[in-house]
Design an enzyme around this catalytic site. Sequence first.
Site, PDB file in Angstrom:
ATOM      1  N   HIS A 232      14.730  50.009 -33.961  1.00 11.07           N
ATOM      2  CA  HIS A 232      15.938  50.834 -33.960  1.00 11.07           C
ATOM      3  C   HIS A 232      16.885  50.367 -35.061  1.00 11.07           C
ATOM      4  O   HIS A 232      17.384  51.169 -35.859  1.00 11.07           O
ATOM      5  CB  HIS A 232      16.612  50.716 -32.584  1.00 11.07           C
ATOM      6  CG  HIS A 232      17.918  51.443 -32.492  1.00 11.07           C
ATOM      7  ND1 HIS A 232      19.124  50.821 -32.703  1.00 11.07           N
ATOM      8  CD2 HIS A 232      18.201  52.740 -32.233  1.00 11.07           C
ATOM      9  CE1 HIS A 232      20.096  51.720 -32.554  1.00 11.07           C
ATOM     10  NE2 HIS A 232      19.558  52.889 -32.275  1.00 11.07           N
TER      11      HIS A 232
ATOM     12  N   ARG B 299      14.389  68.680 -34.783  1.00  9.84           N
ATOM     13  CA  ARG B 299      13.438  68.303 -33.737  1.00  9.84           C
ATOM     14  C   ARG B 299      14.145  68.281 -32.399  1.00  9.84           C
ATOM     15  O   ARG B 299      15.207  67.670 -32.260  1.00  9.84           O
ATOM     16  CB  ARG B 299      12.873  66.918 -34.033  1.00  9.84           C
ATOM     17  CG  ARG B 299      11.897  66.501 -32.970  1.00  9.84           C
ATOM     18  CD  ARG B 299      11.320  65.143 -33.246  1.00  9.84           C
ATOM     19  NE  ARG B 299      12.316  64.114 -33.018  1.00  9.84           N
ATOM     20  CZ  ARG B 299      12.127  62.844 -33.371  1.00  9.84           C
ATOM     21  NH1 ARG B 299      11.030  62.484 -34.001  1.00  9.84           N
ATOM     22  NH2 ARG B 299      13.040  61.951 -33.117  1.00  9.84           N
TER      23      ARG B 299
ATOM     24  N   CYS C 172       7.476  63.126 -42.037  1.00 11.23           N
ATOM     25  CA  CYS C 172       8.844  62.653 -41.835  1.00 11.23           C
ATOM     26  C   CYS C 172       8.887  61.254 -41.237  1.00 11.23           C
ATOM     27  O   CYS C 172       9.933  60.768 -40.863  1.00 11.23           O
ATOM     28  CB  CYS C 172       9.631  63.641 -40.983  1.00 11.23           C
ATOM     29  SG  CYS C 172       8.929  63.867 -39.346  1.00 11.23           S
TER      30      CYS C 172
END
Length: 864
Positions: free
Chosen positions: A440, A602, A820
């Site tokens: 993250h 998305r 992506c």
Amino acid sequence: MRDLLGGKGANVAEMTRVLGARRVPAGFTITTEACVAYMRRGGTEPEGLDEQVSDALGRLEEEAGKRLGDPNDPVLVSVRSGARESMPGMLDSILNLGLNDRSVEGLARTTGNERFAWDSYRRFLQMFANVCRGVPGEAIEDAIAARKRAAGVEEDTELETADLRALVDDFKRLFSERTGEEFPQDPLEQLRQAIRAVFDSWLGDRAVEYRRINRIPDEWGTAVNVQRMVFGNKGDSSCSGVAFSRDEITGGPEPSGDFLVNAQGEDVVSGVRTPRDLAELREAMPEAHRELMEILRRLESHYRDMQDTEFTVEEGRLYMLQTRSAKRPAQAAVRFAVDAVEEGLVTRQQALLTVDAGALDALLHPTFGRDADYEVLARGVNASPGAAKGEIVFTAESAVAAAEAGRQVVLVRPFTEADDVAGFFAARGIITSEGGKASHAALVARGMGKPAVCGVGELEVDLASGEARVNGTVLHEGDLIALDGTRGVITTEDVPLVDPEMDEAFEKVLGWADEVRTLGVRTNADTPEDALRAREFGAEGIGLCRTEHMFMAADRQPKMRTMIMARTEEARRTALAELLPHQQQDFEGLFEVMAGLPVTIRLLDPPLHEFLPDVEEVAQEVERARIERTPDLEDLERMLERVHEVSETNPMLGTRGCRLGILHPEIYEMQVQAIVRAALAVRERSGAAPHLEIMIPLVAYEMELVYMRKLVERVVADEGGADLELTVGTMIELPRACFVADRIASVADFFSFGTNDLTQTALGFSRDDAERGFLGRYRDERILDRSPFETLDRPGVGWLVRLAAWTGREAKPDLKLGICGEHGGDPESIAFFQLAGLDYVSCSPYRVPIARVAAAQAAARDGE
Ligand code: PEP
Ligand code: MG
């Protein structure tokens, strides 16, 4: 013929052709194949090597008009390594080979310089003993120091002939003491041992470690270059030096370099004497200088690239010893590319190929000053490039508070999560003790262009006591820390930072890249700020908007939690209705920046528990509420129960992606409503909406997409968005999806490869843990040479990408294909996506310029 002859051998051979044999001392190259054969035979020379070497030596002697070891007028040779890729200082070299007790006298007589002859001999002995027979450098240095003491002098250069003769005896004695053998007087034996030593140095620890870091295969082997020695130490009309065809730092047109009068090459690089600037050669030796300048131009136009050369002037006569493409900082690479095109030296396409796309990062982020001298406190994963420094803070809240107070801070955490994002904005840089390139912290930092070093194994962050410990050093909040996210190091020193510049030359190179490339370049962005930055960097749309990030802001998260906590669809819908305006507002911001361009949105992807607090934390709160009998006990208990309900053993393989949308269609419905409303509002205001691409994550079965597609189409119609430009597609991030890509393609308008998850699922490597876990060991053991999360694993994951691209397009020829995952910003992976026939790559904003150049290079190479 670099693979066979090594870089040095190939270049010397080619340079001889270009400049003529008189300019380059005669020599020959023993191929890398011979080294490979030597290694295969466990350190025994391959058959025929000896004969071929003496053959070649015969020709060298003929050309020089002198013989090796001739007691009257000997030719001397250097024996140097030369791998396919340069490994500076890692492999061994020996100079002045061919000297012995008799030829040294001959050399003294023919040069009329006794001191020079004995100095050469002692240098040879020194190198031979150390390199060929492992006599330790310290023992040699001790002998020199003792001799200097005896002579009452400080510098090597002050030793007189008699001292040097004595030193030769010292070395010979040292040699036999240490090796139990006499120093070999036979020049052919010297040569044999030297060749063997160069081969052996390929397997030396230093070289092995260097190759591991620089990803050079062990199997390549090194070539050995045997070349006639010329001498820069024959008095004041001789010198040795290195010369770059342009300024090595700025790329400016003036050649740069160093030289030393009356010295051999290694004196220039060893730093024993301070070399003089190349510009001074014009005064010192005008003729040689003029010739050198002309040669540098010739070499540059031959190689069509900036050159880094070594030269020697022997009694007024200039020899070129080596040339190669110059390693250069990004700044110089860009300047050279632009100037070289303007000078007509290269075409735009050729100029682009001289630039190292990955290194361009340095032009986009602050960096540690080039000459910065600091002690590394610890190392970690180079998770997001650039350098930063500031006071340590351990929480996002203190980062925000400190930044508001105008202080510069670095956020130091064990790891980061959604809650910490505000801290990223506030901090100059991020350091974590856990996590790798796909963690993250790394993803968010790269997205924001903040430097980050993750997975610093030696760092122990103790949030409870408010301190961090690294190898015995204790750090507190407020202490200074600096990090270089390009190299993955942290330090407590106040290292000076240098600001980046996106200058005119860089813009020009990027413009050329756009002319050449065939791959589109989009960005991964979730906020208008990121989108705007990416547009400035040249992004042609958004390839991935991760909508989950929109729910993580402080004012959204409680509403998101309420939604997840809700037990009934109705309650969930009420909470979603509150989130809708926020989501719509976020999209409006993005769409305004990207009006007229494609925007891939998305729908919600991560497992729900990511939005809920940590189980342990809630359990503790429940405990406290029970003891203190606080009125929120019931709420907390409900929360704990729900957290338990939604938490999963393997959340990455759990209820996420379209599974979430199938389980709770109302979430996706709300998102599509927000998208359509935002697009209509933006079109109303500014006359243009983006081309919407609604993307469904984690699809494995075509029926999942059929289901979702229906939902999207229904909501779009209900919202009055039928005339919007809108397509529906899917992420391809599971192996099954690749295998059944033809089926999925039949219901998809586009595919976007999610190579982060595809790597995770194809390899079964956790993207959150692998890099700080076993991957380091994998690299050490050479099972892998790099993280598959950084550069796409071509044979494995790449095969899946190819398969899906191929079968997908077979089912639907106009299927749009993008990528992506993080690999979209990695030059090597981009080269692969070009070959796989993708339409575009999408990467974080700061990697957009790199991707543009890398895509142009890929297209150019593909064309070739
Ligand atoms: C991916 O999996 O490659 C991807 C782009 O999605 P995320 O990183 O958000 O899972
Ligand atoms: Mg994914």
